[in-house]
Design an enzyme around this catalytic site. Structure first.
Site, PDB file in Angstrom:
ATOM      1  N   ASP A   1      -4.706  62.157 136.396  1.00 41.98           N
ATOM      2  CA  ASP A   1      -5.498  62.366 134.701  1.00 41.98           C
ATOM      3  C   ASP A   1      -4.621  60.951 133.897  1.00 41.98           C
ATOM      4  O   ASP A   1      -3.554  60.860 133.930  1.00 41.98           O
ATOM      5  CB  ASP A   1      -4.414  64.121 134.285  1.00 41.98           C
ATOM      6  CG  ASP A   1      -4.764  63.587 133.048  1.00 41.98           C
ATOM      7  OD1 ASP A   1      -6.236  64.100 133.159  1.00 41.98           O
ATOM      8  OD2 ASP A   1      -4.477  63.971 131.913  1.00 41.98           O
TER       9      ASP A   1
ATOM     10  N   ASP B   1      -1.813  68.305 134.434  1.00 42.88           N
ATOM     11  CA  ASP B   1      -3.464  67.798 134.899  1.00 42.88           C
ATOM     12  C   ASP B   1      -4.356  67.944 135.974  1.00 42.88           C
ATOM     13  O   ASP B   1      -4.636  68.363 136.478  1.00 42.88           O
ATOM     14  CB  ASP B   1      -3.785  67.625 133.046  1.00 42.88           C
ATOM     15  CG  ASP B   1      -3.468  68.035 132.058  1.00 42.88           C
ATOM     16  OD1 ASP B   1      -3.169  69.748 132.636  1.00 42.88           O
ATOM     17  OD2 ASP B   1      -4.106  68.036 130.670  1.00 42.88           O
TER      18      ASP B   1
ATOM     19  N   HIS C   1      -2.274  68.930 128.943  1.00 43.86           N
ATOM     20  CA  HIS C   1      -2.437  67.754 128.325  1.00 43.86           C
ATOM     21  C   HIS C   1      -0.752  67.089 128.744  1.00 43.86           C
ATOM     22  O   HIS C   1      -0.126  66.521 127.902  1.00 43.86           O
ATOM     23  CB  HIS C   1      -2.318  67.626 126.897  1.00 43.86           C
ATOM     24  CG  HIS C   1      -3.932  68.144 126.746  1.00 43.86           C
ATOM     25  ND1 HIS C   1      -5.080  67.479 126.844  1.00 43.86           N
ATOM     26  CD2 HIS C   1      -4.299  69.513 125.761  1.00 43.86           C
ATOM     27  CE1 HIS C   1      -5.734  68.262 126.485  1.00 43.86           C
ATOM     28  NE2 HIS C   1      -5.960  69.420 126.463  1.00 43.86           N
TER      29      HIS C   1
END
Length: 198
Positions: free
Chosen positions: A14, A181, A176
């Site tokens: 991510d 994540d 986030h």
């Protein structure tokens, strides 16, 4: 004569960025977690908290999209002063991927993401731009949305996490923060890999 098939080691990745594309805009953080290993005998999930990588990076451009920056909550001024140099961060990431693959018996690395397209665009561009090579090659990427759509027999545009069966989703929050994540998505990936579909 049977061809020997190397196992794949899946890395949930991510990234958080301050715009829609790399180059004009910057990748600000990178998180990765090993999701699991697949060979001809099947898929084996890994503990997604065991093998992880995280870096916050110095921006490469003065340009940013305020709405994109707001998603992560990262401070560009702080990262300009304290963030890792992109070349050093990406080199460290490549070394880490190689070491982890070696620890898993020489498995070939595959990046996976939800959706993979955005994260892969930044990851591949940064790897090529700052190190000249990608441990994933040019195509070692698997999109979790496509994986679910195929198993659920749905059009890709119909796929959302909120429409997935609850048992496929991680119990972790989507924060986030790139590493949080990546770990959350590693659990989703492992659930999708063992799910028989519809």
């Amino acid at each position: 004569m049977t061809r020997r098939v190397k196992p794949s080691l899946y890395f949930s990745v991510d990234i958080e960025a301050d715009g829609p594309i790399p180059g004009p805009y910057s990748m600000l953080s990178l998180g990765a977690a090993v999701a699991g290993r697949q060979d001809v005998d099947g898929y084996e999930p890994a503990d997604p908290e065991k093998d992880t990588f995280y870096r916050e990076l110095r921006p490469i451009s003065p340009d940013f999209v305020p709405q994109a920056l707001a998603v992560s909550g990262l401070d560009r001024e702080r990262l300009t002063a304290e963030g890792s140099e992109p070349a050093a961060a990406m080199a460290a990431f490549g070394v880490w991927v190689g070491e982890v693959c070696a620890a898993y018996g020489g498995a070939q690395p595959v990046m996976c993401g939800y959706p993979a397209s955005y994260d892969w665009t930044f990851l591949y561009w940064y790897l090529l731009r700052f190190t000249g090579a990608s441990p994933f090659g040019h195509s070692g990427c698997l999109d979790m949305k496509t994986l679910y759509a195929t198993k659920a027999r749905l059009p890709l545009r119909a796929v959302t996490k909120s429409a997935m069966p609850r048992e496929l989703l991680s119990a972790r929050r989507h924060t986030h923060h790139a590493l949080d994540d990546a770990i959350e998505q590693a659990e989703l990936f492992s659930n999708l890999m063992v799910w028989p579909g519809v």
